[in-house]
Write an enzyme that holds these catalytic residues in place. Sequence first.
Site, PDB file in Angstrom:
ATOM      1  N   ASP A 131     110.619  39.332  95.259  1.00 17.01           N
ATOM      2  CA  ASP A 131     109.826  38.634  94.259  1.00 17.01           C
ATOM      3  C   ASP A 131     109.776  37.128  94.519  1.00 17.01           C
ATOM      4  O   ASP A 131     109.507  36.354  93.619  1.00 17.01           O
ATOM      5  CB  ASP A 131     110.484  38.924  92.893  1.00 17.01           C
ATOM      6  CG  ASP A 131     109.611  38.513  91.737  1.00 17.01           C
ATOM      7  OD1 ASP A 131     108.404  38.476  91.921  1.00 17.01           O
ATOM      8  OD2 ASP A 131     110.160  38.227  90.662  1.00 17.01           O
ATOM      9  N   CYS A 186      94.507  53.253  84.152  1.00 17.90           N
ATOM     10  CA  CYS A 186      94.467  52.627  82.825  1.00 17.90           C
ATOM     11  C   CYS A 186      93.356  53.244  81.979  1.00 17.90           C
ATOM     12  O   CYS A 186      93.445  53.274  80.754  1.00 17.90           O
ATOM     13  CB  CYS A 186      94.223  51.118  82.948  1.00 17.90           C
ATOM     14  SG  CYS A 186      95.679  50.185  83.453  1.00 17.90           S
ATOM     15  N   CYS A 189      91.939  52.426  78.105  1.00 16.04           N
ATOM     16  CA  CYS A 189      93.003  51.786  77.304  1.00 16.04           C
ATOM     17  C   CYS A 189      92.909  50.260  77.394  1.00 16.04           C
ATOM     18  O   CYS A 189      92.608  49.701  78.452  1.00 16.04           O
ATOM     19  CB  CYS A 189      94.355  52.258  77.843  1.00 16.04           C
ATOM     20  SG  CYS A 189      95.762  51.466  77.069  1.00 16.04           S
ATOM     21  N   CYS A 192      97.397  46.595  75.998  1.00 13.61           N
ATOM     22  CA  CYS A 192      98.108  45.366  76.372  1.00 13.61           C
ATOM     23  C   CYS A 192      97.274  44.140  76.003  1.00 13.61           C
ATOM     24  O   CYS A 192      97.802  43.154  75.466  1.00 13.61           O
ATOM     25  CB  CYS A 192      98.463  45.370  77.859  1.00 13.61           C
ATOM     26  SG  CYS A 192      97.086  45.758  78.945  1.00 13.61           S
ATOM     27  N   CYS A 242     103.580  43.414  76.676  1.00 15.61           N
ATOM     28  CA  CYS A 242     102.461  44.114  77.330  1.00 15.61           C
ATOM     29  C   CYS A 242     102.939  45.337  78.106  1.00 15.61           C
ATOM     30  O   CYS A 242     102.137  46.188  78.495  1.00 15.61           O
ATOM     31  CB  CYS A 242     101.653  43.172  78.220  1.00 15.61           C
ATOM     32  SG  CYS A 242     102.556  42.561  79.649  1.00 15.61           S
ATOM     33  N   CYS A 246     102.423  49.809  76.660  1.00 16.47           N
ATOM     34  CA  CYS A 246     101.701  50.584  77.673  1.00 16.47           C
ATOM     35  C   CYS A 246     102.079  52.069  77.589  1.00 16.47           C
ATOM     36  O   CYS A 246     103.261  52.418  77.638  1.00 16.47           O
ATOM     37  CB  CYS A 246     102.030  50.040  79.065  1.00 16.47           C
ATOM     38  SG  CYS A 246     101.228  50.966  80.374  1.00 16.47           S
TER      39      CYS A 246
HETATM   40 FE1  SF4 Z   1      96.645  49.810  81.438  1.00 17.47          FE
HETATM   41 FE2  SF4 Z   1      99.012  50.008  80.195  1.00 17.47          FE
HETATM   42 FE3  SF4 Z   1      97.364  47.938  79.638  1.00 17.47          FE
HETATM   43 FE4  SF4 Z   1      96.783  50.412  78.800  1.00 17.47          FE
HETATM   44  S1  SF4 Z   1      98.539  49.168  78.141  1.00 17.47           S
HETATM   45  S2  SF4 Z   1      95.378  48.952  79.778  1.00 17.47           S
HETATM   46  S3  SF4 Z   1      97.509  51.663  80.508  1.00 17.47           S
HETATM   47  S4  SF4 Z   1      98.362  48.354  81.595  1.00 17.47           S
END
Ligand code: SF4
Length: 346
Positions: A131, A186, A189, A192, A242, A246
């Site tokens: 990282d 994703c 959705c 986040c 966030c 998820c």
């Molecule tokens: Fe993607 Fe998770 Fe954000 Fe939903 S909460 S848009 S699945 S990163």
Amino acid sequence: MDKSELTRKIKDKAIELGFPLVGVTTAEPPEHLNFLQNWLKSGYNASMDWIGTERSLKRRSDPHNILPECKSILVLGCPYPAPRGNVKGGNIASYAMNQDYHDILVEQLKELMGNIEEWVGRAVPNRWYVDTGPVLEKELAMRAGLGWIGKNTTLINKEIGSYFFLSEILLGIELNTDQPITENYCGACTRCLDTCPTGALKEPYTLDANLCISYLTIEHREEIPKELRSRMGDWIFGCDICQIVCPWNKPGRQSNSILEALVPRGELTAINLIDEMELNQKDFSARFKGSPIKRTKRRGYLRNVAIALGNRGEKDALPVLKKALEDKELLVREAASWALEIIDFK
Ligand code: SF4
């Protein structure tokens, strides 16, 4: 030993060392450099200038600019514990609840590299990063089959979600590569984006660090902008929101293979913000020796604690906040004064 056997042995050893996610990609230049350049142009890196220096961009543009002999890249994912629910004290990002992962993972990578050289029978040109290096690690991780980049900008793995650290080893030997992840799961959705209290996710896949609670509580060295403070809740080091919202991080999905040194330290799981506000330099250094939290230094940490106390609005905090008005650090005095005003107002 042939390439397939070597690749298999390396992966087995990586798993044994605490990296259940392990994949290999080529040394080809990444495709997302333009995205990074546009992100930098928008100023979304805030004060993190090191991301956009000429040297850094050159190195990010092609792994060969880091290691000319690079023939393959090993990408590794090491899980950390999921955040605990019902936090009573100040909130600390779950990755930071024990020892600094940089220190831990470097040791694991060194051991893995030692094994690789033993199996190859000679010195192998290499460069590893935890990282810390100028590589587009999330793109490399997608290419190595570890997951996809979510709208919250974290790398998400279908089996274990996104609570894991990424590391890479650039290698001067060829290994069998993995299938890249080309799908994005994703879907429709937007949890986040909808949940981030400061609106730091400007649009899918785009984080404005200027607004991000993680940035503000860790990297930002100055006063935190007043208009953001009340939205920070009681996060005193980092933020997991966030990721918590998820669906790919639903409880029960996380990996069980967590390195001992990353398991939350008891005293950090129930922080008493009032006690924290009284930490002097000696106490702070002793408490956070070897922890990622030392990065904020005492003044940044107490700035965050004071803001969290203001947001809590409890009168019990008034004595320590009043005392902090005499602190040697301006940053602490200013945040304490803001918190006192807020509590008075409540
Ligand atoms: Fe993607 Fe998770 Fe954000 Fe939903 S909460 S848009 S699945 S990163």
